[in-house]
Structures are given as structure tokens and as C-alpha cells.
Scaffold this motif. Sequence first.
Motif, PDB file in Angstrom:
ATOM      1  N   ARG A  27       0.823  -1.204   0.000  1.00  0.00           N
ATOM      2  CA  ARG A  27       0.000   0.000   0.000  1.00  0.00           C
ATOM      3  C   ARG A  27       0.864   1.263   0.000  1.00  0.00           C
ATOM      4  O   ARG A  27       0.361   2.351  -0.229  1.00  0.00           O
ATOM      5  CB  ARG A  27      -0.923   0.010   1.210  1.00  0.00           C
ATOM      6  N   SER A  28       2.151   1.097   0.261  1.00  0.00           N
ATOM      7  CA  SER A  28       3.023   2.269   0.359  1.00  0.00           C
ATOM      8  C   SER A  28       3.959   2.426  -0.848  1.00  0.00           C
ATOM      9  O   SER A  28       4.627   3.437  -0.971  1.00  0.00           O
ATOM     10  CB  SER A  28       3.855   2.199   1.635  1.00  0.00           C
ATOM     11  N   GLY A  29       3.994   1.442  -1.709  1.00  0.00           N
ATOM     12  CA  GLY A  29       4.898   1.492  -2.855  1.00  0.00           C
ATOM     13  C   GLY A  29       4.394   2.397  -3.965  1.00  0.00           C
ATOM     14  O   GLY A  29       3.256   2.878  -3.953  1.00  0.00           O
ATOM     15  N   GLU A  30       5.256   2.606  -4.930  1.00  0.00           N
ATOM     16  CA  GLU A  30       4.891   3.421  -6.087  1.00  0.00           C
ATOM     17  C   GLU A  30       3.851   2.687  -6.941  1.00  0.00           C
ATOM     18  O   GLU A  30       3.960   1.490  -7.170  1.00  0.00           O
ATOM     19  CB  GLU A  30       6.118   3.695  -6.951  1.00  0.00           C
ATOM     20  N   VAL A  31       2.892   3.434  -7.421  1.00  0.00           N
ATOM     21  CA  VAL A  31       1.820   2.862  -8.245  1.00  0.00           C
ATOM     22  C   VAL A  31       2.395   2.217  -9.498  1.00  0.00           C
ATOM     23  O   VAL A  31       1.978   1.127  -9.895  1.00  0.00           O
ATOM     24  CB  VAL A  31       0.775   3.940  -8.604  1.00  0.00           C
ATOM     25  N   ARG A  32       3.374   2.862 -10.116  1.00  0.00           N
ATOM     26  CA  ARG A  32       3.919   2.310 -11.366  1.00  0.00           C
ATOM     27  C   ARG A  32       4.600   0.964 -11.133  1.00  0.00           C
ATOM     28  O   ARG A  32       4.522   0.072 -11.969  1.00  0.00           O
ATOM     29  CB  ARG A  32       4.856   3.298 -12.035  1.00  0.00           C
ATOM     30  N   LEU A  33       5.246   0.775  -9.966  1.00  0.00           N
ATOM     31  CA  LEU A  33       5.861  -0.521  -9.662  1.00  0.00           C
ATOM     32  C   LEU A  33       4.790  -1.576  -9.435  1.00  0.00           C
ATOM     33  O   LEU A  33       4.938  -2.728  -9.851  1.00  0.00           O
ATOM     34  CB  LEU A  33       6.781  -0.407  -8.454  1.00  0.00           C
ATOM     35  N   THR A  56      -5.296  -4.578 -16.679  1.00  0.00           N
ATOM     36  CA  THR A  56      -4.532  -3.528 -15.992  1.00  0.00           C
ATOM     37  C   THR A  56      -4.813  -2.127 -16.521  1.00  0.00           C
ATOM     38  O   THR A  56      -4.218  -1.167 -16.033  1.00  0.00           O
ATOM     39  CB  THR A  56      -3.018  -3.806 -16.098  1.00  0.00           C
ATOM     40  N   ALA A  57      -5.682  -2.008 -17.508  1.00  0.00           N
ATOM     41  CA  ALA A  57      -6.026  -0.709 -18.114  1.00  0.00           C
ATOM     42  C   ALA A  57      -4.815  -0.015 -18.734  1.00  0.00           C
ATOM     43  O   ALA A  57      -4.639   1.194 -18.615  1.00  0.00           O
ATOM     44  CB  ALA A  57      -6.707   0.205 -17.095  1.00  0.00           C
TER      45      ALA A  57
END
Length: 75
Positions: A27-33, A56-57
Motif C-alpha cells: 500500500r506504500s509502494g509506487e503505483v507504477r511498480l 490492468t487498463a
Amino acid sequence: MNPSSFTVVVAISDSERNHLETLVHSRSGEVRLHQRAQMILLAAQGHSNQYIARKTAHSRATVRLWRERFVSRRQ
């Protein structure tokens, strides 16, 4: 046949799978990763670029890019 029409097969080890799943569920990581990890996990399950793109859109080109990058960086 065009070389870009071939789907790169993604096979991952248990440790890679665990790491990717950690990224997906973080929940804390980068969205792109998170998104890239999700693409690779789905690719490793044998799903097509089209299916992964829908799930994944993202575009099929983006899925293909990250599938190819993942495999090429492991060699």
C-alpha cells in the motif's frame, strides 16, 4: 513474420514471484511498480498481452514493453 508479433514468454522463480506479489499488495509502494509487477505476474501465468492490457487498463504496447524489459534485464 514480424518479430514484434512474437510474445515473449515470462518464467519466474518462486523468489521473483514472492517479490512481485509483495509489490502488488504493497500500500506504500509506487503505483507504477505495482502496475508493472501485476503485468509480469499475469504474463508469468501465461496470459496474453491483450488480456493483461484489459485487466490492468494499459495498452498492449505497454504490456509488451514491460514483458520484454523484464526478460531482457534478467539475462
